[in-house]
Scaffold this active site. Sequence first.
Site, PDB file in Angstrom:
ATOM      1  N   ASP A   8       0.882  -1.227   0.074  1.00 56.16           N
ATOM      2  CA  ASP A   8       0.041  -0.004   0.020  1.00 56.16           C
ATOM      3  C   ASP A   8       0.821   1.216   0.085  1.00 56.16           C
ATOM      4  O   ASP A   8       2.239   1.142  -0.085  1.00 56.16           O
ATOM      5  CB  ASP A   8      -0.947  -0.320   1.210  1.00 56.16           C
ATOM      6  CG  ASP A   8      -0.436   0.131   2.413  1.00 56.16           C
ATOM      7  OD1 ASP A   8       0.928   0.361   2.486  1.00 56.16           O
ATOM      8  OD2 ASP A   8      -1.127   0.398   3.618  1.00 56.16           O
ATOM      9  N   CYS A  65       2.895  -3.547   3.923  1.00 52.70           N
ATOM     10  CA  CYS A  65       1.955  -2.212   4.111  1.00 52.70           C
ATOM     11  C   CYS A  65       2.542  -1.652   5.635  1.00 52.70           C
ATOM     12  O   CYS A  65       3.727  -1.933   5.704  1.00 52.70           O
ATOM     13  CB  CYS A  65       0.362  -2.655   4.627  1.00 52.70           C
ATOM     14  SG  CYS A  65      -0.016  -3.668   6.072  1.00 52.70           S
ATOM     15  N   GLY A  66       1.635  -0.704   6.394  1.00 52.08           N
ATOM     16  CA  GLY A  66       2.395  -0.102   7.304  1.00 52.08           C
ATOM     17  C   GLY A  66       2.810  -0.818   8.578  1.00 52.08           C
ATOM     18  O   GLY A  66       4.148  -0.980   8.963  1.00 52.08           O
ATOM     19  N   THR A  67       2.097  -1.871   8.972  1.00 52.80           N
ATOM     20  CA  THR A  67       2.527  -2.821   9.893  1.00 52.80           C
ATOM     21  C   THR A  67       2.672  -4.253   9.386  1.00 52.80           C
ATOM     22  O   THR A  67       3.123  -5.108  10.094  1.00 52.80           O
ATOM     23  CB  THR A  67       1.338  -3.112  10.902  1.00 52.80           C
ATOM     24  OG1 THR A  67       0.060  -3.241  10.263  1.00 52.80           O
ATOM     25  CG2 THR A  67       0.867  -1.568  11.585  1.00 52.80           C
ATOM     26  N   GLY A  68       2.251  -4.452   8.148  1.00 47.43           N
ATOM     27  CA  GLY A  68       2.382  -5.994   7.838  1.00 47.43           C
ATOM     28  C   GLY A  68       1.173  -6.683   8.212  1.00 47.43           C
ATOM     29  O   GLY A  68       0.863  -7.918   7.591  1.00 47.43           O
ATOM     30  N   GLY A  70      -2.648  -5.755   8.267  1.00 48.84           N
ATOM     31  CA  GLY A  70      -3.649  -5.785   7.662  1.00 48.84           C
ATOM     32  C   GLY A  70      -3.609  -6.815   6.125  1.00 48.84           C
ATOM     33  O   GLY A  70      -4.274  -7.424   5.696  1.00 48.84           O
ATOM     34  N   HIS A  98       8.564 -24.643   9.184  1.00 44.84           N
ATOM     35  CA  HIS A  98       7.432 -25.324  10.017  1.00 44.84           C
ATOM     36  C   HIS A  98       6.086 -25.288   9.306  1.00 44.84           C
ATOM     37  O   HIS A  98       5.094 -26.183   9.460  1.00 44.84           O
ATOM     38  CB  HIS A  98       7.471 -24.926  11.235  1.00 44.84           C
ATOM     39  CG  HIS A  98       8.565 -25.391  12.153  1.00 44.84           C
ATOM     40  ND1 HIS A  98       8.560 -25.148  13.655  1.00 44.84           N
ATOM     41  CD2 HIS A  98       9.692 -25.962  11.878  1.00 44.84           C
ATOM     42  CE1 HIS A  98       9.645 -25.547  14.151  1.00 44.84           C
ATOM     43  NE2 HIS A  98      10.353 -26.050  12.927  1.00 44.84           N
ATOM     44  N   ARG A 109       6.302   0.683   8.226  1.00 44.34           N
ATOM     45  CA  ARG A 109       6.416   1.391   9.449  1.00 44.34           C
ATOM     46  C   ARG A 109       7.059   0.703  10.871  1.00 44.34           C
ATOM     47  O   ARG A 109       7.128   1.397  11.939  1.00 44.34           O
ATOM     48  CB  ARG A 109       5.115   2.170   9.698  1.00 44.34           C
ATOM     49  CG  ARG A 109       4.722   3.095   8.691  1.00 44.34           C
ATOM     50  CD  ARG A 109       3.055   3.350   8.781  1.00 44.34           C
ATOM     51  NE  ARG A 109       2.590   4.312   7.808  1.00 44.34           N
ATOM     52  CZ  ARG A 109       1.491   4.412   7.760  1.00 44.34           C
ATOM     53  NH1 ARG A 109       0.592   3.728   8.389  1.00 44.34           N
ATOM     54  NH2 ARG A 109       1.200   5.377   6.576  1.00 44.34           N
ATOM     55  N   ARG A 133       4.919 -34.010  11.330  1.00 48.68           N
ATOM     56  CA  ARG A 133       4.072 -33.185  11.878  1.00 48.68           C
ATOM     57  C   ARG A 133       3.656 -32.144  11.292  1.00 48.68           C
ATOM     58  O   ARG A 133       2.618 -31.582  11.628  1.00 48.68           O
ATOM     59  CB  ARG A 133       4.645 -33.197  13.267  1.00 48.68           C
ATOM     60  CG  ARG A 133       5.959 -32.358  13.382  1.00 48.68           C
ATOM     61  CD  ARG A 133       6.328 -32.460  14.757  1.00 48.68           C
ATOM     62  NE  ARG A 133       7.417 -31.394  15.279  1.00 48.68           N
ATOM     63  CZ  ARG A 133       8.710 -31.433  14.602  1.00 48.68           C
ATOM     64  NH1 ARG A 133       8.871 -32.157  13.712  1.00 48.68           N
ATOM     65  NH2 ARG A 133       9.579 -30.335  14.998  1.00 48.68           N
ATOM     66  N   HIS A 134       4.743 -31.251  10.668  1.00 44.03           N
ATOM     67  CA  HIS A 134       4.396 -30.036   9.962  1.00 44.03           C
ATOM     68  C   HIS A 134       3.347 -30.272   8.822  1.00 44.03           C
ATOM     69  O   HIS A 134       2.405 -29.521   8.456  1.00 44.03           O
ATOM     70  CB  HIS A 134       5.424 -29.500   9.379  1.00 44.03           C
ATOM     71  CG  HIS A 134       6.657 -29.229  10.775  1.00 44.03           C
ATOM     72  ND1 HIS A 134       5.854 -28.507  11.925  1.00 44.03           N
ATOM     73  CD2 HIS A 134       7.762 -29.399  10.762  1.00 44.03           C
ATOM     74  CE1 HIS A 134       7.068 -28.302  12.724  1.00 44.03           C
ATOM     75  NE2 HIS A 134       8.276 -29.053  12.171  1.00 44.03           N
TER      76      HIS A 134
HETATM   77  C1  RB5 Z   1      -2.439   2.435   6.359  1.00 48.32           C
HETATM   78  O1  RB5 Z   1      -2.563   3.609   7.026  1.00 48.32           O
HETATM   79  C2  RB5 Z   1      -2.313   1.467   7.296  1.00 48.32           C
HETATM   80  O2  RB5 Z   1      -3.434   1.235   8.084  1.00 48.32           O
HETATM   81  C3  RB5 Z   1      -1.643   0.180   6.674  1.00 48.32           C
HETATM   82  O3  RB5 Z   1      -0.756   0.431   5.874  1.00 48.32           O
HETATM   83  C4  RB5 Z   1      -1.466  -0.986   7.495  1.00 48.32           C
HETATM   84  O4  RB5 Z   1      -0.643  -0.750   8.537  1.00 48.32           O
HETATM   85  C5  RB5 Z   1      -2.791  -1.799   7.712  1.00 48.32           C
HETATM   86  O5  RB5 Z   1      -2.707  -2.717   8.614  1.00 48.32           O
END
Ligand code: RB5
Length: 149
Positions: A8, A65-68, A70, A98, A109, A133-134
């Site tokens: 994104d 994405c910002g956090t990975g 979403g 695994h 971010r 097992r995996h």
């Molecule tokens: C976008 O602002 C942010 O919500 C997206 O990049 C992500 O972090 C969502 O999980």
Amino acid sequence: MIIAIGNDHAAVELKNLIVDMLVKQGHQVMNFGTDDSASYDYPLAGKAVGEAVSKKTADFGIAICGTGVGISLACNKVEGIRACCCSDALTARLSREHNDANVICFGARIIGPETAFEIVNTFLNTPFSQGERHIRRIKMIHDIENNKK
Ligand code: RB5
């Protein structure tokens, strides 16, 4: 290898750095998501990366994405996808050994480029362990997906 990558607006810069690295390594890259800073809905890129891997047009996926978080949730809604959201190379390695993860996700971010490169290189170069097992547990995950017991 053929690598599907998607992102994104929060991850354009990091995506470009990773694409450069992958191309220098000789990989073919399928670029999904956005290439500019205008707000972009990450589920679109997650779905595109997931479908490329699920349909075997790509060998592996990378979704950022910002956090990975979403984008990993979106990838994991595509049938056959085992997307791992992580911030370290150990988790990336174990997700292959695994869980036979086929998409790696992280947050632009949350981590810097060097950690991202380490995660991607570890992910792409670690084989699945083929442990009994995996294999059984992965089948159990996909049985959930297919509404089986
Ligand atoms: C976008 O602002 C942010 O919500 C997206 O990049 C992500 O972090 C969502 O999980």
